[in-house]
Motif scaffolding. Sequence first.
Motif, mmCIF file in Angstrom:
data_model
loop_
_atom_site.group_PDB
_atom_site.id
_atom_site.type_symbol
_atom_site.label_atom_id
_atom_site.label_comp_id
_atom_site.label_asym_id
_atom_site.label_seq_id
_atom_site.Cartn_x
_atom_site.Cartn_y
_atom_site.Cartn_z
ATOM 1 N N GLY A 206 0.779 -1.102 -0.015
ATOM 2 C CA GLY A 206 0.203 -0.079 -0.052
ATOM 3 C C GLY A 206 0.847 1.134 0.025
ATOM 4 N N LYS A 207 0.421 2.245 -0.328
ATOM 5 C CA LYS A 207 0.882 3.664 -0.269
ATOM 6 C C LYS A 207 1.261 4.012 0.891
ATOM 7 C CE LYS A 207 -1.190 5.435 -4.453
ATOM 8 N NZ LYS A 207 -2.009 6.542 -5.210
ATOM 9 N N GLU A 208 0.434 4.019 2.191
ATOM 10 C CA GLU A 208 0.926 4.229 3.411
ATOM 11 C C GLU A 208 0.205 3.062 4.309
ATOM 12 O OE1 GLU A 208 -1.174 7.903 4.083
ATOM 13 O OE2 GLU A 208 0.570 9.138 3.565
ATOM 14 N N PRO A 209 0.956 2.016 4.209
ATOM 15 C CA PRO A 209 0.276 0.618 4.756
ATOM 16 C C PRO A 209 -0.037 0.819 6.484
ATOM 17 C CG PRO A 209 2.649 0.750 4.296
ATOM 18 C CD PRO A 209 2.230 1.686 3.579
ATOM 19 N N GLU A 210 0.766 1.481 6.943
ATOM 20 C CA GLU A 210 0.295 1.613 8.349
ATOM 21 C C GLU A 210 -0.980 2.386 8.833
ATOM 22 O OE1 GLU A 210 3.316 2.864 11.383
ATOM 23 O OE2 GLU A 210 4.919 1.907 9.997
ATOM 24 N N GLN A 211 -1.199 3.422 8.039
ATOM 25 C CA GLN A 211 -2.269 4.381 8.260
ATOM 26 C C GLN A 211 -3.512 3.352 7.578
ATOM 27 O OE1 GLN A 211 0.533 5.525 7.264
ATOM 28 N NE2 GLN A 211 1.019 6.896 8.874
ATOM 29 N N GLU A 212 -3.457 2.866 6.355
ATOM 30 C CA GLU A 212 -4.332 2.048 5.828
ATOM 31 C C GLU A 212 -4.664 0.928 6.781
ATOM 32 O OE1 GLU A 212 -2.667 1.082 2.020
ATOM 33 O OE2 GLU A 212 -2.827 3.256 1.354
ATOM 34 N N THR A 213 -3.625 0.547 7.524
ATOM 35 C CA THR A 213 -4.241 -0.658 8.396
ATOM 36 C C THR A 213 -5.107 -0.184 9.616
ATOM 37 O OG1 THR A 213 -2.161 -2.007 7.861
ATOM 38 C CG2 THR A 213 -3.176 -2.369 10.290
ATOM 39 N N LEU A 214 -4.465 0.960 10.139
ATOM 40 C CA LEU A 214 -5.298 1.475 11.305
ATOM 41 C C LEU A 214 -6.830 1.745 10.907
ATOM 42 C CD1 LEU A 214 -2.496 3.494 12.997
ATOM 43 C CD2 LEU A 214 -3.511 1.307 13.646
ATOM 44 N N ALA A 215 -7.055 2.349 9.676
ATOM 45 C CA ALA A 215 -8.202 2.779 9.342
ATOM 46 C C ALA A 215 -9.185 1.604 9.183
ATOM 47 C CB ALA A 215 -8.051 3.481 7.726
ATOM 48 N N ALA A 216 -8.621 0.613 8.733
ATOM 49 C CA ALA A 216 -9.411 -0.780 8.615
ATOM 50 C C ALA A 216 -9.812 -1.437 10.040
ATOM 51 C CB ALA A 216 -8.438 -1.571 7.773
ATOM 52 N N VAL A 217 -8.699 -0.999 10.890
ATOM 53 C CA VAL A 217 -9.052 -1.552 12.238
ATOM 54 C C VAL A 217 -10.188 -0.878 12.843
ATOM 55 C CG1 VAL A 217 -8.263 -1.494 14.721
ATOM 56 C CG2 VAL A 217 -6.658 -2.377 12.749
ATOM 57 N N SER A 218 -10.452 0.494 12.397
ATOM 58 C CA SER A 218 -11.386 1.496 13.125
ATOM 59 C C SER A 218 -12.699 1.055 12.540
ATOM 60 C CB SER A 218 -10.992 2.835 12.610
ATOM 61 O OG SER A 218 -9.933 3.285 13.417
ATOM 62 N N GLY A 219 -12.757 0.683 11.206
ATOM 63 C CA GLY A 219 -13.705 0.084 10.519
ATOM 64 C C GLY A 219 -14.306 -1.279 11.175
ATOM 65 N N ALA A 220 -13.475 -2.053 11.632
ATOM 66 C CA ALA A 220 -13.867 -3.120 12.024
ATOM 67 C C ALA A 220 -14.417 -3.175 13.440
ATOM 68 C CB ALA A 220 -12.640 -4.181 12.203
ATOM 69 N N ALA A 221 -13.832 -2.190 14.326
ATOM 70 C CA ALA A 221 -14.161 -1.852 15.717
ATOM 71 C C ALA A 221 -15.596 -1.266 15.727
ATOM 72 C CB ALA A 221 -13.526 -0.696 16.352
ATOM 73 N N ALA A 222 -15.833 -0.407 14.571
ATOM 74 C CA ALA A 222 -17.315 -0.193 14.479
ATOM 75 C C ALA A 222 -18.355 -0.972 14.233
ATOM 76 C CB ALA A 222 -17.200 1.209 13.304
ATOM 77 N N LYS A 223 -17.986 -2.038 13.722
ATOM 78 C CA LYS A 223 -18.909 -3.321 13.587
ATOM 79 C C LYS A 223 -19.084 -4.030 14.804
ATOM 80 C CE LYS A 223 -17.975 -3.476 8.440
ATOM 81 N NZ LYS A 223 -17.614 -4.320 7.326
ATOM 82 N N GLY A 224 -18.376 -3.784 15.716
ATOM 83 C CA GLY A 224 -18.409 -4.575 16.941
ATOM 84 C C GLY A 224 -17.181 -5.720 16.944
ATOM 85 N N ILE A 225 -16.454 -5.531 16.109
ATOM 86 C CA ILE A 225 -15.307 -6.750 16.168
ATOM 87 C C ILE A 225 -14.154 -6.318 17.108
ATOM 88 C CG2 ILE A 225 -13.708 -8.042 14.614
ATOM 89 C CD1 ILE A 225 -15.716 -7.222 12.171
ATOM 90 N N THR A 226 -13.725 -7.250 17.779
ATOM 91 C CA THR A 226 -12.516 -7.067 18.545
ATOM 92 C C THR A 226 -11.149 -7.364 17.783
ATOM 93 O OG1 THR A 226 -12.863 -8.955 20.152
ATOM 94 C CG2 THR A 226 -13.794 -6.711 20.929
ATOM 95 N N ILE A 227 -10.177 -7.023 18.055
ATOM 96 C CA ILE A 227 -8.781 -7.342 17.471
ATOM 97 C C ILE A 227 -7.611 -7.619 18.375
ATOM 98 C CG2 ILE A 227 -7.225 -6.798 15.653
ATOM 99 C CD1 ILE A 227 -9.412 -5.357 13.866
ATOM 100 N N SER A 228 -7.141 -8.982 18.489
ATOM 101 C CA SER A 228 -6.014 -8.905 19.115
ATOM 102 C C SER A 228 -4.701 -9.389 18.163
ATOM 103 C CB SER A 228 -6.128 -9.951 20.261
ATOM 104 O OG SER A 228 -6.984 -9.993 21.204
ATOM 105 N N VAL A 229 -3.613 -9.195 18.713
ATOM 106 C CA VAL A 229 -2.440 -9.493 17.948
ATOM 107 C C VAL A 229 -1.068 -10.306 18.788
ATOM 108 C CG1 VAL A 229 -0.624 -8.610 16.572
ATOM 109 C CG2 VAL A 229 -2.709 -7.248 16.514
ATOM 110 N N ILE A 230 -0.903 -11.253 17.810
ATOM 111 C CA ILE A 230 0.185 -12.001 18.490
ATOM 112 C C ILE A 230 1.509 -11.592 17.410
ATOM 113 C CG2 ILE A 230 1.185 -14.118 18.928
ATOM 114 C CD1 ILE A 230 -1.630 -15.431 19.476
ATOM 115 N N GLY A 231 2.364 -11.041 17.996
ATOM 116 C CA GLY A 231 3.605 -10.699 17.408
ATOM 117 C C GLY A 231 4.749 -11.678 17.584
ATOM 118 N N ILE A 232 4.989 -12.052 16.571
ATOM 119 C CA ILE A 232 6.361 -13.028 16.627
ATOM 120 C C ILE A 232 7.443 -12.410 16.199
ATOM 121 C CG2 ILE A 232 7.233 -15.377 15.806
ATOM 122 C CD1 ILE A 232 4.264 -15.841 15.203
#
Length: 399
Positions: free
Chosen positions: A331-357
């Motif tokens: 993506g052009k701005e992958p981090e910002q685009e990722t956070l925008a997608a997370v916000s959209g998911a949260a608005a739908k009542g979806i929680t998100i966890s991350v396992i960072g390896i």
Amino acid sequence: MRRVVVVFSSEREVNEFSKAEEYQGKLQMQLLDDKLMHSVLQDDNKAIDDGKIIEDGINRGMSAFVPNMMFENMVKNFSIAKQLYGEKLLRLISGYDPKYLERNVRIPEFQKKLKKEIEEKIENLRQNKLLDNEGNITDKGIELASLSLYIEEIDNLIAKGIIGEKVHKQMSHYGEKNEIRAFKKGDRYRDIAIRKSIKMAVKRGHDKIKKADLRTHERESKGAVYIVYGLDSSASMKGDKIHTCKKAGVALAYKAISDKDKVGLVVFGTEIKDSIPPTDDFGFFLNRVTRVRASKQTDFQKMIEHASEMFPAEDVTKHLLILTDALPTVGKEPEQETLAAVSGAAAKGITISVIGIRLDGKGEKLAKKIVKLGNGKLYMIRDLKEVDRIVLEDYYNVR
């Protein structure tokens, strides 16, 4: 060849395993070949090793086994061959320890033996219809690899003492507020019952609220839980990482489906490689996760947006668990685009966890932003042996 259903039920012990275990709930596994399942459960070492060869080949990004190519790679440059195939696959396909191979691979007489071993091993896989005539992995090969993966992880859970735990936790951060109780370590500060805490402090004659005065809202589980397992299959995940994460996915599906919850899968790299909506068909999930291969880069935005569409519209707990070892790179701005997608998911009542390896500092910083926006948790892992335990811990927290 016939189709059978093997049912694991909490009403009986499953004696096929080397260690007896009473399974919770019901798990249905659709098997293409009942002889295949029987041979694996009877500890047929040959069948188990064949399954490991196929499964490890997939984890290494291989779609076909070509004996001449494998032999030439070992002889020409063993260091590169070790990177390509990994020590486990080299041992299984050749019958020799990798260190022994490295010491002797330049000796002509040994090369003749090695070539014969590799050719016989791959011919045997063909004879058993695990590979086709061109060396491509067949559906039966995938089936045996999935059984190998399944048995390995179940044995692992037994060894760790995880199987047999009560999985269904009545109380959850993600549920509804109900009873009031004393605050304890691990409770969220946002669940503190302010008025009740003040009343307790006054009742005890305290001029300040002390830790012992704190009261918190109990939360009851909301019922059905739908989880999507977001598996990063970028090139850096190849080998042990992808294998370990697959096993953790098997553990998650095993536990969740036992509890009558549903688990889906989204496999992502530069694009969505595969996905299945949350399901209670364990065999289907197992087969699909076994097929995952690592390649190319990472697109978080596309994965999160796709996963968001996989959840049902009804009022159930919706949770996305992402496993990754790197920052988004597409993506052009992958981090910002990722956070925008997370916000959209949260608005739908979806929680998100991350396992960072083994994330670097920059990756950890982004992961913290993701879980904050997604109202989830971040788990940082250095030791791959901890992945399945952490995946199950996240499930318990949601449940």
